[in-house]
Design a protein around this motif. Structure first.
Motif, mmCIF file in Angstrom:
data_model
loop_
_atom_site.group_PDB
_atom_site.id
_atom_site.type_symbol
_atom_site.label_atom_id
_atom_site.label_comp_id
_atom_site.label_asym_id
_atom_site.label_seq_id
_atom_site.Cartn_x
_atom_site.Cartn_y
_atom_site.Cartn_z
ATOM 1 N N GLY A 122 3.410 12.506 -42.175
ATOM 2 C CA GLY A 122 3.129 13.630 -43.188
ATOM 3 C C GLY A 122 2.824 14.764 -42.289
ATOM 4 N N ILE A 123 3.499 15.114 -41.439
ATOM 5 C CA ILE A 123 3.113 16.456 -40.419
ATOM 6 C C ILE A 123 4.320 17.151 -40.552
ATOM 7 N N GLU A 124 4.286 18.501 -41.048
ATOM 8 C CA GLU A 124 5.398 19.443 -40.923
ATOM 9 C C GLU A 124 5.717 20.011 -39.452
ATOM 10 N N ILE A 125 6.817 20.345 -39.148
ATOM 11 C CA ILE A 125 7.077 20.906 -37.804
ATOM 12 C C ILE A 125 8.001 22.123 -37.989
ATOM 13 N N PRO A 126 7.105 23.200 -38.540
ATOM 14 C CA PRO A 126 7.900 24.607 -38.951
ATOM 15 C C PRO A 126 8.253 25.167 -37.667
ATOM 16 N N GLY A 127 9.308 26.091 -37.860
ATOM 17 C CA GLY A 127 10.004 26.894 -36.626
ATOM 18 C C GLY A 127 10.079 26.156 -35.504
ATOM 19 N N GLU A 128 10.499 25.079 -35.650
ATOM 20 C CA GLU A 128 10.972 24.098 -34.368
ATOM 21 C C GLU A 128 9.880 24.145 -33.465
ATOM 22 N N GLN A 129 8.527 24.045 -33.722
ATOM 23 C CA GLN A 129 7.451 24.091 -32.843
ATOM 24 C C GLN A 129 6.557 23.012 -33.113
ATOM 25 N N LEU A 130 5.791 22.270 -32.228
ATOM 26 C CA LEU A 130 4.900 21.284 -32.371
ATOM 27 C C LEU A 130 3.839 21.540 -31.430
ATOM 28 N N VAL A 131 2.468 21.469 -31.901
ATOM 29 C CA VAL A 131 1.194 21.759 -31.027
ATOM 30 C C VAL A 131 0.604 20.209 -30.972
ATOM 31 N N LEU A 132 0.438 19.670 -29.777
ATOM 32 C CA LEU A 132 -0.442 18.467 -29.545
ATOM 33 C C LEU A 132 -1.626 18.903 -28.911
ATOM 34 N N LEU A 173 -2.556 12.654 -20.826
ATOM 35 C CA LEU A 173 -3.740 12.335 -22.083
ATOM 36 C C LEU A 173 -3.048 13.184 -23.239
ATOM 37 N N LEU A 174 -2.314 14.249 -23.168
ATOM 38 C CA LEU A 174 -1.752 14.848 -24.260
ATOM 39 C C LEU A 174 -0.838 14.041 -25.167
ATOM 40 N N ALA A 175 -0.174 13.225 -24.324
ATOM 41 C CA ALA A 175 0.898 12.461 -24.863
ATOM 42 C C ALA A 175 0.386 10.822 -25.329
ATOM 43 N N GLY A 176 -1.196 10.948 -25.322
ATOM 44 C CA GLY A 176 -1.686 9.614 -25.903
ATOM 45 C C GLY A 176 -2.056 8.689 -24.850
ATOM 46 N N GLY A 177 -2.116 9.258 -23.600
ATOM 47 C CA GLY A 177 -2.814 8.129 -22.461
ATOM 48 C C GLY A 177 -4.175 7.981 -23.004
ATOM 49 N N ARG A 178 -4.670 6.997 -22.124
ATOM 50 C CA ARG A 178 -6.122 6.389 -21.968
ATOM 51 C C ARG A 178 -7.090 7.637 -21.465
ATOM 52 N N GLY A 179 -8.002 7.948 -22.157
ATOM 53 C CA GLY A 179 -8.930 8.970 -21.523
ATOM 54 C C GLY A 179 -10.398 8.434 -20.999
ATOM 55 N N SER A 180 -11.087 9.335 -20.439
ATOM 56 C CA SER A 180 -12.235 8.988 -19.868
ATOM 57 C C SER A 180 -13.175 10.193 -19.643
ATOM 58 N N ILE A 181 -14.496 9.807 -19.624
ATOM 59 C CA ILE A 181 -15.701 10.893 -19.608
ATOM 60 C C ILE A 181 -15.525 11.548 -18.293
ATOM 61 N N ASP A 182 -14.911 10.814 -17.246
ATOM 62 C CA ASP A 182 -14.692 11.335 -15.835
ATOM 63 C C ASP A 182 -13.628 12.528 -15.807
ATOM 64 N N LEU A 218 -5.376 8.336 -32.103
ATOM 65 C CA LEU A 218 -4.789 8.333 -30.681
ATOM 66 C C LEU A 218 -3.390 7.635 -30.768
ATOM 67 N N ALA A 219 -3.314 6.442 -31.663
ATOM 68 C CA ALA A 219 -2.025 5.911 -31.738
ATOM 69 C C ALA A 219 -1.019 6.566 -32.220
ATOM 70 N N ILE A 220 -1.279 7.503 -33.363
ATOM 71 C CA ILE A 220 -0.413 8.562 -33.784
ATOM 72 C C ILE A 220 0.019 9.374 -32.659
ATOM 73 N N LEU A 221 -0.907 9.943 -31.938
ATOM 74 C CA LEU A 221 -0.556 10.945 -30.860
ATOM 75 C C LEU A 221 0.188 10.356 -30.072
ATOM 76 N N LYS A 222 0.314 9.189 -29.579
ATOM 77 C CA LYS A 222 1.169 8.452 -28.631
ATOM 78 C C LYS A 222 2.273 8.474 -29.326
ATOM 79 N N GLU A 223 2.761 7.950 -30.645
ATOM 80 C CA GLU A 223 3.819 8.151 -31.246
ATOM 81 C C GLU A 223 4.721 9.280 -30.941
ATOM 82 N N PHE A 224 3.911 10.588 -30.993
ATOM 83 C CA PHE A 224 4.565 11.743 -31.007
ATOM 84 C C PHE A 224 4.935 12.017 -29.327
ATOM 85 N N GLY A 225 3.981 11.569 -28.665
ATOM 86 C CA GLY A 225 3.869 11.771 -26.929
ATOM 87 C C GLY A 225 5.270 11.159 -26.565
ATOM 88 N N LYS A 226 5.449 9.803 -27.208
ATOM 89 C CA LYS A 226 6.386 9.149 -26.175
ATOM 90 C C LYS A 226 7.907 9.766 -26.541
#
Length: 584
Positions: free
Chosen positions: A85-95, A44-53, A116-124
């Motif tokens: 347009g997202i900076e990645i300071p200090g070699e660290q990225l938080v999803l 899910l963190l990598a952009g997978g499909r979510g559910s209320i379950d 969600l599409a952009i999150l998926k771009e980072f995740g993959k």
């Protein structure tokens, strides 16, 4: 790599925070303890499909947060960050991913809200998850051409760049040809519209930057009294008896009288004298500007009327006068093209034909490079398959192309369908038994064979894909004995190029771990929660013993557990020595 993972109110997980290290991390525990739930959270963190379950019963939302460390400055994630347009300071990225109880999904990258599409771009670019029941990127024939290009990137990158430039040019020419080949009625309507617009714009007689100049003049006229008072007050303060210039002149004379006695006074007298003449010149400028000021209500009305006309045109043709003039030049060119449609189409057809020849030659060069790379890749894969006891398996890379159904004649460059990667259509094929025909990867029936094939491909492509974390969710299902040991060694090899997280039920794989995480369920306050703990050496022995025998921990099982750890340690040391030798 994935450094920290925080999960809150997700499925049966109340709250858990897990620290991950480099190398191979295995996650073990009883069936149903929540091992795969942790992988679901990462997915899910990598952009997978979510559910209320996924939201824990009684909670308002499920929250997942992952900290990634990227120490490679050339990692493709930096390009993705720049793209959005997202900076990645200090070699660290938080999803971050939040799923609310009413079904809303909220995604953030370094605290910035994203889709969600952009999150998926980072995740993959960060995570590659493979499970026994999922078709991953390596299984999809659409990705095989990209994988082959990654296997030997240096010779292909320049050729691919040149091909892409020409392919884009050809696509643009074809689009223009199609546009001007539309039916006569549509083109006639288009011409009428453009001629009407051109007439309207020509009658406006626009001048470059006219809107800015008029706005400036309008501001000046509308504020005439304020401007006049300000100039007059400044002038009166400087010029006249007992005013600024006169006092400055007195200071100048006072210093000049004693300038011969002291170098400091002489210097300051010169500075005051210089400033006096500057202010005197400024005073004359103020007076001249006051005399030039004129207030004309008629001119103000004229400007307002002209600006209203310009603003009306802006709503239709552009944000500024310069934009409108640019649009005017474009429609003038299009009118000329439509008016002389036949000659223009003939010229475009000639350009398309010439460009298509060049594109085909570049595509042919790409094809030749890929053919050479495929021979090397097939050899490497066959060697890896032997190590996993698939010595009778046969792997091949299929090259094909698609005919262009719209081709007018049979020239190669016109009859073969071109796409963004050339004309090659590539598939990975395999046969795992002697005498069996080669089949696409996703047609391989045996789960155990499929797992081994995937490990081979992962091992070869891990260093080329640039993914920081490879996750295996029970990919060792259906294997045992010497194959299980070989798979364990292969998984460990993959961890030398990427961080590997592996859920396993095989003691051989667990023994190879650099870090061993144990997942268990505990009950408290009438609720069940998943707990994650890192096992020290002695607890590792007990867990391996449990995996070997089941519930009862016998002395023999413990001995086998220690032996597995010792054998794994020997394998790692030998592997490390071989790696060091290969560097020299």
């Amino acid at each position: 790599m994935l450094t920290e993972l925080s999960i809150r109110d997700f499925a049966i997980i109340d709250e858990v925070s897990i620290t991950f290290n480099e190398g191979l991390t295995v996650l073990t525990g009883e069936t149903g303890a929540g091992k795969s739930i942790i992988i679901d959270a990462v997915q899910l963190l990598a952009g997978g499909r979510g559910s209320i379950d996924y939201v824990r019963h009684g909670a308002k939302k499920a929250e997942i947060e992952g900290l990634f460390t990227i120490d490679n400055k050339n990692h493709p994630i930096y390009h993705v960050g720049s793209q959005y347009g997202i900076e990645i300071p200090g070699e660290q990225l938080v999803l971050q991913r939040t799923i609310t109880a009413n079904g809303k999904s909220i995604c953030r990258v370094n605290s910035k809200l994203v889709t969600l599409a952009i999150l998926k771009e980072f995740g993959k670019k960060l995570i590659d998850i493979h499970s026994q029941h999922e078709t991953q990127s390596l299984m999809d024939p659409e990705n095989h051409i990209e994988l082959l290009d990654m296997y030997d990137p240096e010779p292909i990158s320049k050729a691919k760049e040149e091909y892409t430039d020409l392919f884009n040019k050809l696509s643009s020419l074809k689009a223009r040809y199609k546009k001007f080949s539309e039916n006569e009625q549509e083109m006639a309507h288009r011409l009428d519209l453009l001629q009407f617009q051109m007439k309207e714009l020509e009658q406006a007689n626009l001048v470059p930057n006219e809107d800015d100049d008029l706005e400036e003049e309008r501001t000046s006229l509308a504020n005439y009294e304020k401007i006049h008072h300000a100039l007059q007050d400044a002038y009166n303060a400087l010029y006249g008896e007992q005013k600024g210039l006169e006092w400055l002149n007195q200071a100048q004379l006072a210093l000049q009288d004693s300038s011969s006695y002291d170098p400091f006074i002489a210097q300051k007298a010169e500075e005051v004298s210089s400033n006096y003449f500057v202010l005197e010149e400024l005073t004359y400028d103020l007076r001249n500007h006051i005399e030039s000021l004129q207030y004309s209500p008629d001119r103000l009305n004229e400007i307002e009327s002209r600006l209203n006309e310009i603003n009306r045109l802006k709503k239709k043709y552009g944000a500024t006068v310069n934009d409108i003039l640019e649009y005017m030049a474009k429609i003038e060119e299009e009118i000329e093209e439509i008016t002389n449609k036949d000659s223009h189409l003939s010229h475009l057809a000639q350009q398309i034909n010439e460009t298509a020849k060049d594109v085909y030659l570049e595509a042919k060069q790409l094809h030749d490079i890929r053919r050479k790379a495929s021979e090397s890749l097939m050899k490497a894969i066959h060697e890896e398959l032997k190590e996993l006891y698939l010595e009778k398996a046969s792997f091949s890379i299929s090259f094909d192309h698609k005919q262009n159904e719209q081709a007018i004649h049979d020239d190669d460059y016109m009859s073969i369908d071109l796409h963004k990667n050339g004309f090659d259509r590539i598939r990975f094929l395999i046969s795992t038994n002697t005498g069996e025909p080669l089949k696409p990867l996703n047609k391989v029936a045996s789960g155990g064979e499929l797992s081994r094939i995937m490990l081979v491909l992962k091992n070869i492509f891990a260093k080329h894909q640039g993914v920081t974390s490879v996750i295996f969710d029970e990919v060792d299902t259906g294997v045992s004995g010497r194959v299980a040991q070989a798979m364990a060694e292969k998984i460990f090899q993959i961890s030398s190029d990427s961080q590997v997280l592996c859920i396993t039920h095989l003691p051989q794989v667990a023994a190879m771990a650099d870090t061993h995480k144990f997942i268990e369920k505990r009950e408290g306050k009438n609720r069940t929660a998943t707990i994650v703990s890192e096992l020290p050496m002695e607890d590792q022995v007990e867990e391996l013993s449990r995996m070997i025998t089941g519930t009862e921990l016998t002395d023999t099982a413990k001995e086998h557990g220690r032996e597995l750890l010792d054998l794994a340690s020997i394998f790692k040391k030998n592997k490390d020595k071989n790696n060091k030798k290969s560097r020299y």
